[in-house]
Design a protein around this motif. Structure first.
Motif, mmCIF file in Angstrom:
data_model
loop_
_atom_site.group_PDB
_atom_site.id
_atom_site.type_symbol
_atom_site.label_atom_id
_atom_site.label_comp_id
_atom_site.label_asym_id
_atom_site.label_seq_id
_atom_site.Cartn_x
_atom_site.Cartn_y
_atom_site.Cartn_z
ATOM 1 N N SER A 24 0.817 -1.218 0.000
ATOM 2 C CA SER A 24 0.000 0.000 0.000
ATOM 3 C C SER A 24 0.850 1.267 0.000
ATOM 4 O O SER A 24 0.441 2.290 -0.536
ATOM 5 C CB SER A 24 -0.991 -0.002 1.167
ATOM 6 O OG SER A 24 -0.316 0.071 2.386
ATOM 7 N N VAL A 25 2.045 1.226 0.594
ATOM 8 C CA VAL A 25 2.942 2.381 0.555
ATOM 9 C C VAL A 25 3.316 2.691 -0.893
ATOM 10 O O VAL A 25 3.258 3.846 -1.331
ATOM 11 C CB VAL A 25 4.221 2.133 1.405
ATOM 12 C CG1 VAL A 25 5.260 3.225 1.186
ATOM 13 C CG2 VAL A 25 3.867 2.019 2.876
ATOM 14 N N ASP A 28 0.163 4.026 -2.808
ATOM 15 C CA ASP A 28 -0.171 5.403 -2.425
ATOM 16 C C ASP A 28 0.825 6.409 -3.001
ATOM 17 O O ASP A 28 0.425 7.424 -3.579
ATOM 18 C CB ASP A 28 -0.202 5.553 -0.897
ATOM 19 C CG ASP A 28 -1.373 4.828 -0.265
ATOM 20 O OD1 ASP A 28 -2.302 4.415 -0.993
ATOM 21 O OD2 ASP A 28 -1.358 4.669 0.972
ATOM 22 N N THR A 31 0.707 6.426 -7.023
ATOM 23 C CA THR A 31 -0.577 6.924 -7.520
ATOM 24 C C THR A 31 -0.695 8.434 -7.312
ATOM 25 O O THR A 31 -1.281 9.131 -8.131
ATOM 26 C CB THR A 31 -1.752 6.215 -6.799
ATOM 27 O OG1 THR A 31 -1.623 4.815 -7.029
ATOM 28 C CG2 THR A 31 -3.084 6.679 -7.316
ATOM 29 N N ASP A 32 -0.113 8.941 -6.228
ATOM 30 C CA ASP A 32 -0.259 10.356 -5.884
ATOM 31 C C ASP A 32 0.917 11.228 -6.298
ATOM 32 O O ASP A 32 1.059 12.343 -5.789
ATOM 33 C CB ASP A 32 -0.480 10.499 -4.369
ATOM 34 C CG ASP A 32 -1.811 9.903 -3.933
ATOM 35 O OD1 ASP A 32 -2.722 9.802 -4.772
ATOM 36 O OD2 ASP A 32 -1.926 9.529 -2.755
#
Length: 117
Positions: A24-25, A28, A31-32
């Motif tokens: 997830s790191v 995130d 993606t951002d």
């Protein structure tokens, strides 16, 4: 072979150590990515000759560049670059580099070693 391999992830002044890394790191952060943002993943030992894998956003909306540098001989290197808008592909490359110790297939990447002088 990579039992002691550890990673450091750096993104815009924040460093994540090996223990704080998970899928997830990567999702995130990649993606951002915003203009002039970057993510650099550095292994404690080279992965298939690679010193790091990095992604950065480009001026063109949605576009990012992914780069890696391969050790060549004692002090030489080859530097490869790939520009894409496919965030999913980039995330998968980072996850494979981190989780499987595998480099992306570089045959479609551009060798930009000459620009690194």
């Amino acid at each position: 072979m990579y039992s002691t391999l550890r990673y450091k992830l750096e993104s815009n002044g924040t460093t994540y150590d090996n223990e704080s890394l998970n899928a997830s790191v990567f999702v995130d952060l990649i993606t951002d990515l915003e203009l002039h943002d970057f993510v650099v993943l550095q292994p404690s030992e080279r992965v298939e000759g690679s010193m790091y894998l990095q992604a950065a956003s480009l001026e063109e909306p949605g576009q990012m560049v992914v780069e890696t540098r391969l050790q060549e001989g004692e002090s030489g290197f080859r530097h490869y670059s790939y520009t894409t808008a496919d965030t999913t592909k980039v995330i998968q490359w980072f996850l494979d580099y981190w989780g499987k110790q595998e480099l992306p297939e570089l045959k479609d990447w551009q060798d930009i070693t000459h620009e690194m002088g």
